[in-house]
Design a protein around this motif. Sequence first.
Motif, PDB file in Angstrom:
ATOM      1  N   THR A  12     -30.868  45.799-100.995  1.00 41.04           N
ATOM      2  CA  THR A  12     -30.591  44.674-101.627  1.00 41.04           C
ATOM      3  C   THR A  12     -30.214  43.329-100.859  1.00 41.04           C
ATOM      4  O   THR A  12     -29.891  42.270-101.397  1.00 41.04           O
ATOM      5  N   GLY A  13     -30.406  43.507 -99.326  1.00 40.84           N
ATOM      6  CA  GLY A  13     -29.929  42.436 -98.786  1.00 40.84           C
ATOM      7  C   GLY A  13     -28.600  41.846 -98.552  1.00 40.84           C
ATOM      8  O   GLY A  13     -27.994  40.796 -98.610  1.00 40.84           O
ATOM      9  N   SER A  14     -27.583  43.120 -98.923  1.00 39.38           N
ATOM     10  CA  SER A  14     -26.427  42.724 -98.991  1.00 39.38           C
ATOM     11  C   SER A  14     -25.588  43.243 -97.662  1.00 39.38           C
ATOM     12  O   SER A  14     -25.984  44.279 -97.178  1.00 39.38           O
ATOM     13  N   TRP A  15     -24.549  42.602 -97.055  1.00 37.10           N
ATOM     14  CA  TRP A  15     -23.524  42.800 -96.130  1.00 37.10           C
ATOM     15  C   TRP A  15     -22.122  42.717 -96.585  1.00 37.10           C
ATOM     16  O   TRP A  15     -21.787  41.627 -97.303  1.00 37.10           O
ATOM     17  N   GLY A  16     -21.305  43.596 -96.440  1.00 36.61           N
ATOM     18  CA  GLY A  16     -19.838  43.529 -96.854  1.00 36.61           C
ATOM     19  C   GLY A  16     -18.870  44.168 -96.239  1.00 36.61           C
ATOM     20  O   GLY A  16     -18.969  45.041 -95.323  1.00 36.61           O
ATOM     21  N   VAL A  17     -17.524  43.934 -96.674  1.00 34.14           N
ATOM     22  CA  VAL A  17     -16.288  44.698 -96.039  1.00 34.14           C
ATOM     23  C   VAL A  17     -15.446  45.112 -97.149  1.00 34.14           C
ATOM     24  O   VAL A  17     -15.227  44.201 -98.070  1.00 34.14           O
ATOM     25  N   GLY A  18     -14.771  46.102 -96.919  1.00 35.49           N
ATOM     26  CA  GLY A  18     -13.724  46.467 -98.097  1.00 35.49           C
ATOM     27  C   GLY A  18     -12.483  46.833 -97.039  1.00 35.49           C
ATOM     28  O   GLY A  18     -12.451  47.330 -96.100  1.00 35.49           O
ATOM     29  N   VAL A  19     -11.358  46.091 -97.670  1.00 31.70           N
ATOM     30  CA  VAL A  19     -10.094  46.591 -96.606  1.00 31.70           C
ATOM     31  C   VAL A  19      -8.850  46.732 -97.575  1.00 31.70           C
ATOM     32  O   VAL A  19      -8.886  46.287 -98.748  1.00 31.70           O
ATOM     33  N   ALA A  20      -8.144  47.660 -96.879  1.00 32.97           N
ATOM     34  CA  ALA A  20      -6.691  47.890 -97.947  1.00 32.97           C
ATOM     35  C   ALA A  20      -5.743  48.045 -96.837  1.00 32.97           C
ATOM     36  O   ALA A  20      -5.917  48.489 -95.684  1.00 32.97           O
ATOM     37  N   SER A  21      -4.322  47.644 -97.184  1.00 33.19           N
ATOM     38  CA  SER A  21      -3.202  47.637 -96.051  1.00 33.19           C
ATOM     39  C   SER A  21      -1.844  47.662 -96.869  1.00 33.19           C
ATOM     40  O   SER A  21      -1.696  47.256 -97.845  1.00 33.19           O
ATOM     41  N   LYS A  22      -0.881  48.138 -96.049  1.00 31.66           N
ATOM     42  CA  LYS A  22       0.364  47.640 -96.516  1.00 31.66           C
ATOM     43  C   LYS A  22       0.727  46.462 -95.816  1.00 31.66           C
ATOM     44  O   LYS A  22       1.603  46.459 -94.722  1.00 31.66           O
ATOM     45  N   TYR A  23       0.288  45.410 -96.031  1.00 30.39           N
ATOM     46  CA  TYR A  23       0.477  44.209 -95.413  1.00 30.39           C
ATOM     47  C   TYR A  23      -0.144  43.120 -96.625  1.00 30.39           C
ATOM     48  O   TYR A  23      -1.025  43.237 -97.544  1.00 30.39           O
ATOM     49  N   LEU A  24       0.557  41.917 -96.734  1.00 26.85           N
ATOM     50  CA  LEU A  24       0.387  41.066 -97.754  1.00 26.85           C
ATOM     51  C   LEU A  24      -0.973  40.278 -97.480  1.00 26.85           C
ATOM     52  O   LEU A  24      -1.189  39.779 -96.433  1.00 26.85           O
ATOM     53  N   ALA A  25      -1.631  40.340 -98.497  1.00 30.83           N
ATOM     54  CA  ALA A  25      -3.065  39.611 -98.434  1.00 30.83           C
ATOM     55  C   ALA A  25      -3.877  39.765 -97.245  1.00 30.83           C
ATOM     56  O   ALA A  25      -4.600  38.712 -96.553  1.00 30.83           O
ATOM     57  N   ALA A  26      -4.161  41.189 -96.935  1.00 29.06           N
ATOM     58  CA  ALA A  26      -5.087  41.335 -95.947  1.00 29.06           C
ATOM     59  C   ALA A  26      -6.564  40.782 -96.022  1.00 29.06           C
ATOM     60  O   ALA A  26      -7.182  40.557 -95.035  1.00 29.06           O
ATOM     61  N   GLY A  27      -6.736  40.525 -97.381  1.00 26.28           N
ATOM     62  CA  GLY A  27      -8.181  39.952 -97.581  1.00 26.28           C
ATOM     63  C   GLY A  27      -8.379  38.688 -96.894  1.00 26.28           C
ATOM     64  O   GLY A  27      -9.526  38.208 -96.828  1.00 26.28           O
TER      65      GLY A  27
END
Length: 210
Positions: A12-27
């Motif tokens: 589909t021509g897609s590149w991405g990142v998923g992230v999770a953390s015990k930290y404010l606003a990691a995204g």
Amino acid sequence: MTFSIVACDPRTGSWGVGVASKYLAAGSMVPAAQADVGALATQAYTNASFRPLGLSALRNGRSADETLDSLLSGDSGRAARQIGIVDGRGGSALWTGSDCSPYAGGTRGDGYAVLGNLLTGQEVIAAMADTWTGGDPERPLAHRLREVLQAGETAGGDRRGRQSAAILVARRGSDYILGSDIEIDLRVDDHDFPLTELGRLLDLRYEAPP
């Protein structure tokens, strides 16, 4: 202080990142992506300059390994960094510095890199990688990224707990945001169950496009 996946779906021509953390606003700090160029996650003692510098190197045709080398070569704090990169051809690169808080590690393969630090153990990385490699390639990339994050949390996740999560996906030909290739940019900055909330937002995004 974070676990993440960097991946692509050339179908589909897609590149991405998923992230999770015990930290404010990691995204707001970890992910960067551009369709047909690549994606990266920078975490641990995050060097935010790696996001524009990394995408610039990838745009100029450098491989994931070459991009990683260029970022680390000029960084005196590289021992405290953690980086995952997937380039526009699906090549991947991974770095976990020796000063990252344990458990810290990752794994990579064709089209993906999984990484984390301050985890409950290696089983978090293993669960994430197994979920990616065993997942349905027909599923939208954003959903697959969230499934990988959920597998990591179920396996133990960040040993301090939960706080934030995010998914960023850039797709070739996306018209979701005029003048941009960003298809998904969803962030849960502070929540008791950030991955649950991220899933709700993701469902809303696919059910009600602008």
